[in-house]
Design a protein around this motif. Structure first.
Motif, mmCIF file in Angstrom:
data_model
loop_
_atom_site.group_PDB
_atom_site.id
_atom_site.type_symbol
_atom_site.label_atom_id
_atom_site.label_comp_id
_atom_site.label_asym_id
_atom_site.label_seq_id
_atom_site.Cartn_x
_atom_site.Cartn_y
_atom_site.Cartn_z
ATOM 1 N N LEU A 263 30.007 -38.516 -1.267
ATOM 2 C CA LEU A 263 29.325 -39.773 -1.552
ATOM 3 C C LEU A 263 29.709 -40.278 -2.942
ATOM 4 N N PRO A 264 29.845 -41.580 -3.105
ATOM 5 C CA PRO A 264 30.290 -42.136 -4.396
ATOM 6 C C PRO A 264 29.494 -41.641 -5.601
ATOM 7 N N GLU A 265 28.200 -41.501 -5.469
ATOM 8 C CA GLU A 265 27.387 -41.086 -6.612
ATOM 9 C C GLU A 265 27.598 -39.628 -7.021
ATOM 10 N N TYR A 266 28.309 -38.853 -6.183
ATOM 11 C CA TYR A 266 28.571 -37.448 -6.490
ATOM 12 C C TYR A 266 30.054 -37.174 -6.782
ATOM 13 N N ARG A 267 30.859 -38.198 -6.821
ATOM 14 C CA ARG A 267 32.293 -38.003 -7.051
ATOM 15 C C ARG A 267 32.587 -37.646 -8.503
ATOM 16 N N ARG A 268 33.780 -37.097 -8.706
ATOM 17 C CA ARG A 268 34.293 -36.701 -10.026
ATOM 18 C C ARG A 268 33.463 -35.577 -10.649
ATOM 19 N N GLN A 269 32.905 -34.733 -9.772
ATOM 20 C CA GLN A 269 32.163 -33.559 -10.226
ATOM 21 C C GLN A 269 32.766 -32.277 -9.661
ATOM 22 N N GLY A 270 33.924 -32.378 -9.009
ATOM 23 C CA GLY A 270 34.591 -31.200 -8.475
ATOM 24 C C GLY A 270 34.142 -30.788 -7.086
ATOM 25 N N ILE A 271 33.330 -31.596 -6.431
ATOM 26 C CA ILE A 271 32.800 -31.222 -5.114
ATOM 27 C C ILE A 271 33.902 -31.215 -4.065
ATOM 28 N N ALA A 272 34.757 -32.234 -4.032
ATOM 29 C CA ALA A 272 35.853 -32.271 -3.056
ATOM 30 C C ALA A 272 36.783 -31.078 -3.251
ATOM 31 N N ARG A 273 37.034 -30.715 -4.498
ATOM 32 C CA ARG A 273 37.893 -29.564 -4.792
ATOM 33 C C ARG A 273 37.252 -28.276 -4.265
ATOM 34 N N GLN A 274 35.964 -28.119 -4.462
ATOM 35 C CA GLN A 274 35.284 -26.915 -3.982
ATOM 36 C C GLN A 274 35.268 -26.868 -2.450
ATOM 37 N N LEU A 275 35.062 -28.011 -1.802
ATOM 38 C CA LEU A 275 35.140 -28.050 -0.337
ATOM 39 C C LEU A 275 36.532 -27.630 0.124
ATOM 40 N N LEU A 276 37.553 -28.114 -0.556
ATOM 41 C CA LEU A 276 38.932 -27.745 -0.233
ATOM 42 C C LEU A 276 39.140 -26.243 -0.401
ATOM 43 N N TYR A 277 38.689 -25.683 -1.516
ATOM 44 C CA TYR A 277 38.844 -24.247 -1.762
ATOM 45 C C TYR A 277 38.155 -23.417 -0.684
ATOM 46 N N VAL A 278 36.936 -23.795 -0.334
ATOM 47 C CA VAL A 278 36.184 -23.035 0.676
ATOM 48 C C VAL A 278 36.911 -23.087 2.014
ATOM 49 N N MET A 279 37.388 -24.272 2.390
ATOM 50 C CA MET A 279 38.078 -24.401 3.674
ATOM 51 C C MET A 279 39.390 -23.618 3.669
ATOM 52 N N MET A 280 40.136 -23.672 2.575
ATOM 53 C CA MET A 280 41.395 -22.917 2.508
ATOM 54 C C MET A 280 41.128 -21.417 2.550
ATOM 55 N N ASP A 281 40.103 -20.952 1.858
ATOM 56 C CA ASP A 281 39.761 -19.529 1.897
ATOM 57 C C ASP A 281 39.396 -19.097 3.308
ATOM 58 N N TRP A 282 38.597 -19.906 3.989
ATOM 59 C CA TRP A 282 38.181 -19.610 5.357
ATOM 60 C C TRP A 282 39.413 -19.507 6.259
ATOM 61 N N ALA A 283 40.327 -20.491 6.143
ATOM 62 C CA ALA A 283 41.538 -20.503 6.966
ATOM 63 C C ALA A 283 42.415 -19.287 6.676
ATOM 64 N N ARG A 284 42.530 -18.931 5.405
ATOM 65 C CA ARG A 284 43.319 -17.756 5.011
ATOM 66 C C ARG A 284 42.732 -16.489 5.643
ATOM 67 N N GLN A 285 41.412 -16.359 5.597
ATOM 68 C CA GLN A 285 40.748 -15.187 6.181
ATOM 69 C C GLN A 285 40.925 -15.126 7.691
ATOM 70 N N LYS A 286 41.101 -16.277 8.322
ATOM 71 C CA LYS A 286 41.324 -16.330 9.778
ATOM 72 C C LYS A 286 42.782 -16.052 10.144
ATOM 73 N N GLY A 287 43.649 -15.915 9.133
ATOM 74 C CA GLY A 287 45.035 -15.575 9.399
ATOM 75 C C GLY A 287 46.002 -16.747 9.400
ATOM 76 N N TYR A 288 45.526 -17.926 9.060
ATOM 77 C CA TYR A 288 46.436 -19.071 8.989
ATOM 78 C C TYR A 288 47.348 -18.927 7.775
ATOM 79 N N LYS A 289 48.561 -19.401 7.917
ATOM 80 C CA LYS A 289 49.567 -19.289 6.859
ATOM 81 C C LYS A 289 49.791 -20.600 6.115
#
Length: 154
Positions: A83-109
Protein backbone atom coordinates in the motif's frame (compact mmCIF):
# COMPACT_ATOMS: atom_id res chain seq x y z
CA UNK A 1 -1.83 -19.10 9.16
CA UNK A 2 1.86 -19.61 9.70
CA UNK A 3 4.11 -16.68 10.46
CA UNK A 4 7.26 -17.05 8.42
CA UNK A 5 9.10 -13.81 9.09
CA UNK A 6 9.08 -11.06 11.71
CA UNK A 7 11.22 -7.93 11.95
CA UNK A 8 11.06 -4.24 12.77
CA UNK A 9 10.62 -1.79 9.91
CA UNK A 10 12.56 1.51 10.06
CA UNK A 11 9.59 3.36 11.57
CA UNK A 12 9.88 1.09 14.66
CA UNK A 13 6.61 -0.56 13.69
CA UNK A 14 6.51 -4.36 13.79
CA UNK A 15 6.39 -6.06 10.38
CA UNK A 16 5.08 -9.61 10.21
CA UNK A 17 4.88 -11.69 7.07
CA UNK A 18 2.57 -14.68 7.10
CA UNK A 19 1.82 -17.47 4.69
CA UNK A 20 -1.95 -17.42 4.20
CA UNK A 21 -4.40 -19.66 2.41
CA UNK A 22 -7.18 -19.09 -0.05
CA UNK A 23 -9.46 -18.32 2.91
CA UNK A 24 -7.75 -14.89 2.97
CA UNK A 25 -8.40 -14.25 -0.72
CA UNK A 26 -10.96 -11.50 -0.08
CA UNK A 27 -8.37 -9.53 1.90
CA UNK A 28 -5.79 -10.07 -0.87
CA UNK A 29 -8.35 -8.87 -3.44
CA UNK A 30 -8.98 -5.71 -1.38
CA UNK A 31 -5.26 -4.98 -1.12
CA UNK A 32 -4.83 -5.65 -4.85
CA UNK A 33 -7.61 -3.20 -5.71
CA UNK A 34 -6.10 -0.49 -3.50
CA UNK A 35 -2.54 -1.04 -4.76
CA UNK A 36 -3.10 -1.70 -8.46
CA UNK A 37 -6.59 -0.27 -9.01
CA UNK A 38 -7.65 -3.46 -10.76
CA UNK A 39 -9.85 -6.41 -9.81
CA UNK A 40 -7.77 -9.22 -11.31
CA UNK A 41 -5.17 -10.59 -8.95
CA UNK A 42 -3.81 -13.48 -11.04
CA UNK A 43 -5.47 -15.56 -13.76
CA UNK A 44 -5.94 -18.66 -11.62
CA UNK A 45 -5.12 -19.81 -8.11
CA UNK A 46 -5.11 -23.45 -9.21
CA UNK A 47 -1.31 -23.63 -9.26
CA UNK A 48 1.25 -26.07 -7.94
CA UNK A 49 3.20 -24.75 -4.94
CA UNK A 50 0.96 -21.69 -4.68
CA UNK A 51 2.35 -19.35 -2.02
CA UNK A 52 0.44 -16.32 -0.73
CA UNK A 53 2.26 -14.02 1.66
CA UNK A 54 0.55 -11.27 3.65
CA UNK A 55 2.55 -8.44 5.22
CA UNK A 56 1.16 -6.65 8.25
CA UNK A 57 2.53 -3.59 10.01
CA UNK A 58 1.46 -3.52 13.66
CA UNK A 59 -1.22 -6.05 12.70
CA UNK A 60 -2.63 -3.95 9.84
CA UNK A 61 -2.52 -5.48 6.32
CA UNK A 62 0.07 -3.53 4.30
CA UNK A 63 0.96 -5.71 1.31
CA UNK A 64 1.04 -9.14 -0.28
CA UNK A 65 3.00 -11.35 -2.67
CA UNK A 66 1.78 -14.37 -4.64
CA UNK A 67 3.93 -16.95 -6.40
CA UNK A 68 3.82 -20.47 -7.76
CA UNK A 69 5.76 -23.17 -9.59
CA UNK A 70 6.53 -22.12 -13.13
CA UNK A 71 8.41 -25.33 -13.89
CA UNK A 72 10.53 -27.85 -12.01
CA UNK A 73 13.43 -25.42 -11.78
CA UNK A 74 11.79 -21.98 -11.54
CA UNK A 75 9.51 -20.36 -8.97
CA UNK A 76 7.54 -17.44 -10.37
CA UNK A 77 6.41 -14.41 -8.36
CA UNK A 78 3.17 -13.53 -10.12
CA UNK A 79 2.06 -10.43 -8.24
CA UNK A 80 2.73 -8.42 -5.17
CA UNK A 81 2.57 -4.93 -3.84
CA UNK A 82 2.58 -2.66 -0.83
CA UNK A 83 0.00 0.00 0.00
CA UNK A 84 1.28 3.51 -0.81
CA UNK A 85 1.33 4.62 2.82
CA UNK A 86 3.69 1.74 3.71
CA UNK A 87 6.12 2.03 0.79
CA UNK A 88 9.84 2.82 1.09
CA UNK A 89 10.08 0.95 4.40
CA UNK A 90 11.61 -2.26 3.04
CA UNK A 91 8.38 -4.27 3.07
CA UNK A 92 8.53 -5.30 -0.62
CA UNK A 93 12.15 -6.37 -0.12
CA UNK A 94 11.23 -8.50 2.90
CA UNK A 95 8.34 -10.11 0.99
CA UNK A 96 10.80 -10.90 -1.80
CA UNK A 97 13.32 -12.40 0.64
CA UNK A 98 10.69 -14.57 2.33
CA UNK A 99 9.38 -15.85 -1.00
CA UNK A 100 12.88 -16.58 -2.33
CA UNK A 101 13.81 -18.42 0.87
CA UNK A 102 10.62 -20.48 0.68
CA UNK A 103 11.31 -21.36 -2.98
CA UNK A 104 14.92 -22.27 -2.19
CA UNK A 105 13.77 -24.59 0.62
CA UNK A 106 11.36 -26.26 -1.82
CA UNK A 107 14.28 -27.04 -4.13
CA UNK A 108 13.79 -24.41 -6.82
CA UNK A 109 16.98 -23.23 -8.48
CA UNK A 110 15.72 -20.02 -10.10
CA UNK A 111 13.37 -17.21 -9.11
CA UNK A 112 11.61 -15.01 -11.66
CA UNK A 113 9.09 -12.21 -11.97
CA UNK A 114 7.78 -9.82 -14.59
CA UNK A 115 7.37 -6.11 -14.02
CA UNK A 116 6.28 -3.03 -15.88
CA UNK A 117 9.02 -0.44 -15.32
CA UNK A 118 6.96 2.57 -16.36
CA UNK A 119 4.04 1.59 -14.11
CA UNK A 120 6.07 0.18 -11.19
CA UNK A 121 9.66 1.45 -11.39
CA UNK A 122 10.39 0.41 -7.80
CA UNK A 123 10.19 -3.30 -8.61
CA UNK A 124 12.64 -2.89 -11.47
CA UNK A 125 15.08 -1.01 -9.26
CA UNK A 126 14.64 -3.49 -6.39
CA UNK A 127 15.32 -6.44 -8.69
CA UNK A 128 18.47 -4.91 -10.15
CA UNK A 129 19.79 -3.96 -6.70
CA UNK A 130 19.10 -7.53 -5.50
CA UNK A 131 21.12 -9.04 -8.35
CA UNK A 132 18.32 -10.02 -10.73
CA UNK A 133 19.09 -9.92 -14.44
CA UNK A 134 16.76 -8.83 -17.20
CA UNK A 135 16.21 -11.94 -19.33
CA UNK A 136 13.40 -10.70 -21.58
CA UNK A 137 11.70 -7.49 -22.62
CA UNK A 138 8.52 -7.13 -24.64
CA UNK A 139 5.51 -4.88 -25.02
CA UNK A 140 2.24 -5.71 -23.29
CA UNK A 141 -0.72 -4.39 -25.28
CA UNK A 142 -3.17 -4.76 -22.36
CA UNK A 143 -1.16 -2.48 -20.05
CA UNK A 144 0.35 -0.49 -22.93
CA UNK A 145 3.74 -0.74 -21.32
CA UNK A 146 7.00 -2.59 -21.67
CA UNK A 147 7.31 -5.72 -19.58
CA UNK A 148 10.62 -6.91 -18.20
CA UNK A 149 11.36 -10.43 -17.07
CA UNK A 150 13.83 -10.51 -14.17
CA UNK A 151 15.48 -13.73 -13.00
CA UNK A 152 17.97 -14.77 -10.36
CA UNK A 153 19.59 -18.06 -9.37
CA UNK A 154 18.67 -19.12 -5.85
Amino acid sequence: MTEVYRTTVPTDAVLSIEEVGLDQLELIRELNLRIFEEERVINTFDREDLLILLARVNGVPAGFKIGYRENGRTFYSAKGGVLPEYRRQGIARQLLYVMMDWARQKGYKRFAYDTFPNRHPGMTVLGLIEGFRVTRADYNTYYRDYRLRLEKDL
